[in-house]
Design an enzyme around this catalytic site. Structure first.
Site, PDB file in Angstrom:
ATOM      1  N   ASP A 231     -11.280   6.399   5.123  1.00 43.74           N
ATOM      2  CA  ASP A 231     -10.705   7.576   5.762  1.00 43.74           C
ATOM      3  C   ASP A 231     -11.439   7.927   7.037  1.00 43.74           C
ATOM      4  O   ASP A 231     -12.660   7.899   7.104  1.00 43.74           O
ATOM      5  CB  ASP A 231     -10.720   8.767   4.801  1.00 43.74           C
ATOM      6  CG  ASP A 231      -9.643   8.626   3.731  1.00 43.74           C
ATOM      7  OD1 ASP A 231      -8.483   8.381   4.121  1.00 43.74           O
ATOM      8  OD2 ASP A 231      -9.948   8.721   2.539  1.00 43.74           O
TER       9      ASP A 231
ATOM     10  N   GLU B 121       1.968  12.004  -2.263  1.00 42.31           N
ATOM     11  CA  GLU B 121       0.744  11.247  -2.535  1.00 42.31           C
ATOM     12  C   GLU B 121      -0.396  12.259  -2.469  1.00 42.31           C
ATOM     13  O   GLU B 121      -0.757  12.742  -1.403  1.00 42.31           O
ATOM     14  CB  GLU B 121       0.583  10.148  -1.472  1.00 42.31           C
ATOM     15  CG  GLU B 121      -0.653   9.306  -1.623  1.00 42.31           C
ATOM     16  CD  GLU B 121      -0.859   8.371  -0.424  1.00 42.31           C
ATOM     17  OE1 GLU B 121       0.112   8.078   0.299  1.00 42.31           O
ATOM     18  OE2 GLU B 121      -2.007   7.964  -0.207  1.00 42.31           O
TER      19      GLU B 121
END
Lengths: 264, 413
Positions: free
Chosen positions: A60, A49
């Site tokens: 994030d 990924e």
């Protein structure tokens, strides 16, 4: 059968979960990221990924934020991300891109899908693209033959899980917890979420967010088809004294996690 | 039905779109909370008890209606136009932000949540949120870019006095954009207990619509006041535009009046051509930021570009999706005001009317000076005086050199 399905089927045949490893492109450098991703694949990661660094990564935590910021400062672009896909895909592991929606829309929805497929990418994970806004993306990924991976979350209702799985291809990404990446714990909500997702889809279900250790990977492998690890790899690269040490550490963690998903 | 009527009555659509703008670009984890908020908001809109409670607070706590002040001496500088200031600066906490905050804080209580978080640039929204949280007994955390905590230190102190925790954000450009990122991360982690009290008409649906509805009172009051005072509708309504909540608030009262020109003034920083600005509609392009599609300051790869403005409250690289729509259909007009133009207008208002405006508001005043000279002495212009300048005294003193005598004011305007 898509390449992703082949990988999940092969893992299932071995009675284990597939291991999916994340790193952002361009960190610590374009070539450095490619080296680290190859080390992952050589040490047992089944799928890659590849993160497309973004200026405003809302889901994030500090680890991936820091890596993304450094990749952007060093000049990573969408085109260089696609070049990275090409280099990593050549290593043999199916490669997906994980990206916020803004860079795709700016690059051009159809153009991004076409160029990613041409680079050898097999799919895209879009954490902030809602199904309600996904119409053009569904058309573009269908046309390019790419898998499109959407997320379900512990807060998702049955209705939402049905909507999300209804447009997802490849696999369903189950966010293990309510929160951002890099938390280093898998919540108790993860098995329940996977169980709630199953009735809505025959697609494989992979669990990500908070997975750091082989023990966690082994645990998740009991109930999910895939285990996704990101921040733990990124942290190794951030902490490494030299790029070579970082690559070696990434390889060791990949091997460790690969053993984890094989533990019964 | 005219175009403008349909603008007001049909937008946004059921998915929060204003034409091609708006919508939701957020992690799946937040969808349930947004749906819950949407349902609570719609129920409250038609609930007389909620409306009565809000009206009571707006009247007895905020001090509404805010007056409309005839500014003859300032008007003389604006080509002789009759300039009427809608005095949101006189609200409790010193800006229009409290209108929206009280509405959302009441919704928070209704949803059974005990904690509010907010992002803030100039600190006005943070102060308003801390105020409402104290009033309603809610825990309050305000995210503020580190750069902004420095240039708006007075508001940081106010928030702390009101019992809020202020978290300086050190990521990225250390301004409003990054504060909003951090607030979103908090929200996705604590969504069960927490309401994210967004302060502007941006973010994912239903925020742009909901914040507009809570700010619309500015325009509704202003329209009635100008009719009462002047006996006719104004020729123009002006406001500064960062995210755009004060502008949408006052514009909303006049959208159905096609004769009324709507003018939004963005922060031009060092000048749009310099690249150092925050004029998103004037100098940006269509993109996605913070959960919504609108105009964005971005590069060719869709990466957000840092904005620049002397005004912390306008220093944001996005803008509310309804503004993007109003710009596209030509119903509202947007242009940029440089730091220097804004500060010149700031001083004109101080010296002609005895009112120290927020530097954000000074952008609308600068636009009004320009517009009044175009429209001429028979024109009537309503300016949204969105906030007062107490928080900007240090910045303005430095700009004009009034503390160290380096650059004394050149005399009364």
């Amino acid at each position: 059968m898509s390449k992703l399905h082949e990988v999940f089927a092969a893992a299932k045949a071995e009675n284990r979960a597939a291991l999916i490893g994340y790193l952002p492109a361009g960190f610590p450098s374009v070539d450095g990221a490619i080296d680290a991703l190859r080390a992952m694949v050589e040490n047992g990661v089944d799928m890659v990924e590849l993160g497309l660094p973004y200026s405003d990564p809302l889901i994030d935590g500090p680890t991936i934020q820091a890596a993304s910021e450094r990749a952007l400062e060093a000049g990573i672009t969408t085109k260089l991300v696609l070049a990275t896909v090409e280099a990593v895909a050549a290593s043999g592991a199916p490669t997906l891109v994980m990206t916020y929606w803004s860079p795709i829309e700016r690059y051009g929805v159809e153009r991004f899908a076409t160029d990613l497929a041409a680079a050898g990418g097999v799919g895209v994970i879009t954490p902030d693209l809602t199904p309600e806004e996904a119409g053009p993306w569904i058309d573009a990924t269908d046309a390019a033959g790419l898998d499109r991976v959407f997320l379900v979350a512990p807060s998702s209702t049955e209705e939402r899980i049905a909507v999300v799985t209804g447009i997802t291809t490849g696999f369903v990404y189950a966010a293990s917890l309510m929160g951002v990446t890099g938390v280093q714990s898998v919540s108790a909500a993860a098995p329940a979420l996977v169980a709630r997702t199953r009735p809505h889809t025959s697609l494989p279900v992979a669990v990500g967010l908070g997975v750091t250790t082989a023990a966690q990977a082994a645990d998740i492998a009991q109930y999910a088809d895939g285990v996704i690890v990101g921040s733990a790899f990124v942290r190794l690269l951030l902490d490494a004294a030299t790029p070579a040490e970082g690559v070696a550490a990434v390889g060791r963690l990949a091997a460790d996690l690969a053993a984890g998903v094989r533990r019964h | 039905m005219t175009t403008t009527e349909s603008v007001r009555t049909t937008l946004p659509d059921a998915l929060g779109h204003f034409g091609r703008y708006g919508g939701r670009f957020v992690p799946e984890a937040l969808i349930v909370a947004l749906d819950e908020l949407d349902a609570a908001f719609r129920a409250a809109q038609v609930d007389p008890a909620f409306q009565a409670e809000l009206t009571h607070l707006l009247t007895t706590y905020t001090g509404r209606p805010s007056p409309l002040t005839d500014c003859v001496r300032f008007g003389a500088q604006a080509g002789g136009a009759r300039v009427l200031l809608k005095r949101e600066d006189l609200n409790h906490t010193g800006s229009h932000k409290i209108n929206n905050v009280l509405g959302q804080a009441l919704l928070t209580v209704r949803m059974g949540k005990k904690r509010v978080i907010a992002e803030t640039g100039a600190g006005q929204h943070g102060v308003a949120t801390a105020t409402a949280a104290a009033l309603m007994g809610l825990e309050c955390v305000v995210y503020m870019g580190e750069e902004d905590t420095r240039r708006q230190a007075l508001n940081v102190a106010r928030m702390k006095l009101l019992g809020a925790e202020v978290v300086p954000v050190t990521a990225g450009s250390r301004t409003l954009k990054d504060a909003m990122n951090e607030a979103m991360r908090d929200w996705v982690t604590n969504v069960d207990s927490t309401h994210y009290l967004i302060g502007t008409v941006a973010g994912p649906a239903p925020f742009p619509e909901m914040v507009r509805e809570f700010q619309k009172i500015i325009g509704v009051e202003a329209r009635a006041q100008v009719l009462e005072l002047v006996g006719r509708l104004p020729d123009a309504v002006t406001a500064c535009v960062g995210g755009g909540s004060n502008a949408i608030g006052i514009f909303s009262g006049f959208l159905d009046d096609p004769s009324v020109g709507l003018y939004g003034y963005e922060a031009g920083g060092d000048g749009v051509e310099s690249g150092r600005h925050a004029a998103t509609i004037t100098g940006g392009s269509v993109g996605v930021l913070h959960g919504t599609r609108s105009y964005v300051l971005q590069d060719d790869d869709g990466q957000t570009v840092e904005s620049h403005s002397i005004s912390a409250g306008l220093d944001y690289p996005g803008v509310g999706p309804e503004h993007a729509f109003l710009a596209d259909i030509g119903r509202a007009h947007y242009s940029a005001i440089t730091d220097t133009e804004a500060m010149d207008a700031f001083r004109v208002l101080c010296l002609t009317e005895g009112i120290i405006p927020a530097i954000e508001t000074a952008h609308a005043l600068a636009g009004t000076l320009r517009l009044g000279r175009e429209l001429g002495p028979d024109s009537v212009i309503v300016v949204n005086c969105s906030g007062r300048g107490d928080k900007d005294v240090e910045t303005a003193s430095r700009w004009f050199g009034v503390l160290d005598g380096e650059r004394a004011p050149e005399g009364r305007a």
